[in-house]
Scaffold this active site. Structure first.
Site, PDB file in Angstrom:
ATOM      1  N   HIS A  19       0.843  -1.211   0.000  1.00  0.00           N
ATOM      2  CA  HIS A  19       0.000   0.000   0.000  1.00  0.00           C
ATOM      3  C   HIS A  19       0.876   1.259   0.000  1.00  0.00           C
ATOM      4  O   HIS A  19       0.639   2.189  -0.766  1.00  0.00           O
ATOM      5  CB  HIS A  19      -0.872   0.060   1.268  1.00  0.00           C
ATOM      6  N   LYS A  43     -17.134  -4.019   6.233  1.00  0.00           N
ATOM      7  CA  LYS A  43     -16.521  -5.320   6.551  1.00  0.00           C
ATOM      8  C   LYS A  43     -16.236  -5.399   8.032  1.00  0.00           C
ATOM      9  O   LYS A  43     -16.178  -4.382   8.712  1.00  0.00           O
ATOM     10  CB  LYS A  43     -15.146  -5.409   5.865  1.00  0.00           C
ATOM     11  N   ARG A  92      -1.723  -6.393  -7.862  1.00  0.00           N
ATOM     12  CA  ARG A  92      -0.624  -7.311  -7.537  1.00  0.00           C
ATOM     13  C   ARG A  92      -0.530  -8.443  -8.549  1.00  0.00           C
ATOM     14  O   ARG A  92       0.440  -8.577  -9.262  1.00  0.00           O
ATOM     15  CB  ARG A  92      -0.818  -7.895  -6.125  1.00  0.00           C
ATOM     16  N   SER A 130      -3.154  -7.584   3.093  1.00  0.00           N
ATOM     17  CA  SER A 130      -3.559  -7.384   4.495  1.00  0.00           C
ATOM     18  C   SER A 130      -4.043  -8.704   5.087  1.00  0.00           C
ATOM     19  O   SER A 130      -3.784  -8.993   6.262  1.00  0.00           O
ATOM     20  CB  SER A 130      -4.672  -6.341   4.574  1.00  0.00           C
TER      21      SER A 130
HETATM   22  O1  PNS Z   1      -8.707  -2.527   0.772  1.00  0.00           O
HETATM   23  P1  PNS Z   1     -10.001  -2.997   0.197  1.00  0.00           P
HETATM   24  O2  PNS Z   1     -10.837  -3.712   1.250  1.00  0.00           O
HETATM   25  O3  PNS Z   1      -9.840  -3.792  -1.066  1.00  0.00           O
HETATM   26  O4  PNS Z   1     -10.790  -1.648  -0.197  1.00  0.00           O
HETATM   27  C1  PNS Z   1     -12.026  -1.721  -0.804  1.00  0.00           C
HETATM   28  C2  PNS Z   1     -12.642  -0.328  -0.964  1.00  0.00           C
HETATM   29  C3  PNS Z   1     -12.770   0.364   0.386  1.00  0.00           C
HETATM   30  C4  PNS Z   1     -11.779   0.514  -1.879  1.00  0.00           C
HETATM   31  C5  PNS Z   1     -14.020  -0.566  -1.619  1.00  0.00           C
HETATM   32  O5  PNS Z   1     -14.757  -1.450  -0.842  1.00  0.00           O
HETATM   33  C6  PNS Z   1     -14.831   0.714  -1.820  1.00  0.00           C
HETATM   34  O6  PNS Z   1     -14.602   1.425  -2.762  1.00  0.00           O
HETATM   35  N1  PNS Z   1     -15.762   0.976  -0.886  1.00  0.00           N
HETATM   36  C7  PNS Z   1     -16.613   2.137  -0.927  1.00  0.00           C
HETATM   37  C8  PNS Z   1     -18.045   1.785  -1.253  1.00  0.00           C
HETATM   38  C9  PNS Z   1     -18.315   1.974  -2.726  1.00  0.00           C
HETATM   39  O7  PNS Z   1     -18.085   3.028  -3.300  1.00  0.00           O
HETATM   40  N2  PNS Z   1     -18.805   0.905  -3.349  1.00  0.00           N
HETATM   41  C10 PNS Z   1     -19.046   0.844  -4.752  1.00  0.00           C
HETATM   42  C11 PNS Z   1     -17.743   0.545  -5.465  1.00  0.00           C
HETATM   43  S1  PNS Z   1     -18.030  -0.159  -7.025  1.00  0.00           S
END
Ligand code: PNS
Length: 159
Positions: A19, A43, A92, A130
Site C-alpha cells: 500500500h 466489513k 498485484r 492485508s
Molecule cells: O482494501 P479494500 O478492502 O480492497 O478496499 C475496498 C474499498 C474500500 C476501496 C471498496 O470497498 C470501496 O470502494 N468501498 C466504498 C463503497 C463503494 O463506493 N462501493 C461501490 C464501489 S463499485
C-alpha cells in the site's frame, strides 16, 4: 491550474508495504494524495477505523503531499467532495484484475469524470496482502518485513 488530487482508497487492515509503495508513487504523479480509509460499516475489520487511520497517517508521515482521512459510503462521492480527479489502486496479481476492473467500471458509470488509475505492484510486494499479514499476525509470526515500521510498532504493541 487547479491542484490534481488523487484518492488512494482501501480498508488498510492493516496497511502493508505494498500500500505504502503505491501511495508514494501516486504522490509523485499527482499534486496531492488523500488516503481514504474505509469505515467499519462494510466489513468486519481486525482494527477499528480510528486505529487503522492512525496507522496510515503515521506511515505516511514525511510524505509532504499525502494526508489520510476516513470515509463512509460511496467512494466516488467522497472523491467528488474532495475534488479528486482519480482513484489510484495497486494491482498485484492477475487475480486482482477482475475484481478491480469491476469496481472501476462501476465507479466510472457512477462518476464518469473520475478516472481509476492502476499501478502495478513491485514484484517484492506482489505476494503481500492485508489478509496474509493478519493471518501471520494471528499465528504469532514476525510481520515486520511486510508492513511499514510505524504499523508494526502499533500492531505489536497491542499483542
Ligand atoms: O482494501 P479494500 O478492502 O480492497 O478496499 C475496498 C474499498 C474500500 C476501496 C471498496 O470497498 C470501496 O470502494 N468501498 C466504498 C463503497 C463503494 O463506493 N462501493 C461501490 C464501489 S463499485
Amino acid at each position: 491550474m487547479s491542484e490534481r488530487i488523487a484518492i488512494c482508497p482501501g480498508s488498510f487492515d492493516p496497511m502493508t508495504n505494498g500500500h505504502l509503495d503505491i501511495i508514494r508513487r501516486a504522490a509523485r504523479l499527482f499534486d496531492r494524495v488523500i488516503v481514504a480509509v474505509a469505515g467499519d460499516a462494510e466489513k468486519k475489520h481486525m482494527s477499528a477505523l480510528e486505529k487503522r487511520l492512525i496507522m496510515v497517517a503515521a506511515a505516511c508521515e514525511g510524505l509532504e503531499n499525502v494526508t489520510a482521512e476516513a470515509f463512509d459510503g460511496l467512494l466516488v462521492a467522497f472523491c467528488n467532495e474532495r475534488n479528486g480527479i482519480a482513484i489510484v489502486k495497486g494491482l498485484r496479481t492477475t487475480d486482482d484484475i477482475s475484481h478491480e476492473a469491476q469496481m472501476a467500471l462501476m465507479n466510472s458509470e457512477l462518476a464518469p469524470d473520475i478516472e481509476t488509475v492502476f499501478l502495478l505492484s513491485r514484484p517484492q510486494n506482489a505476494h503481500i496482502s492485508s489478509t496474509m499479514v493478519r493471518w501471520l499476525s494471528e499465528l504469532g509470526a514476525d510481520i515486520s518485513g511486510y508492513v511499514p515500521a510505524r504499523v508494526a510498532e502499533q500492531l505489536t504493541a497491542r499483542q
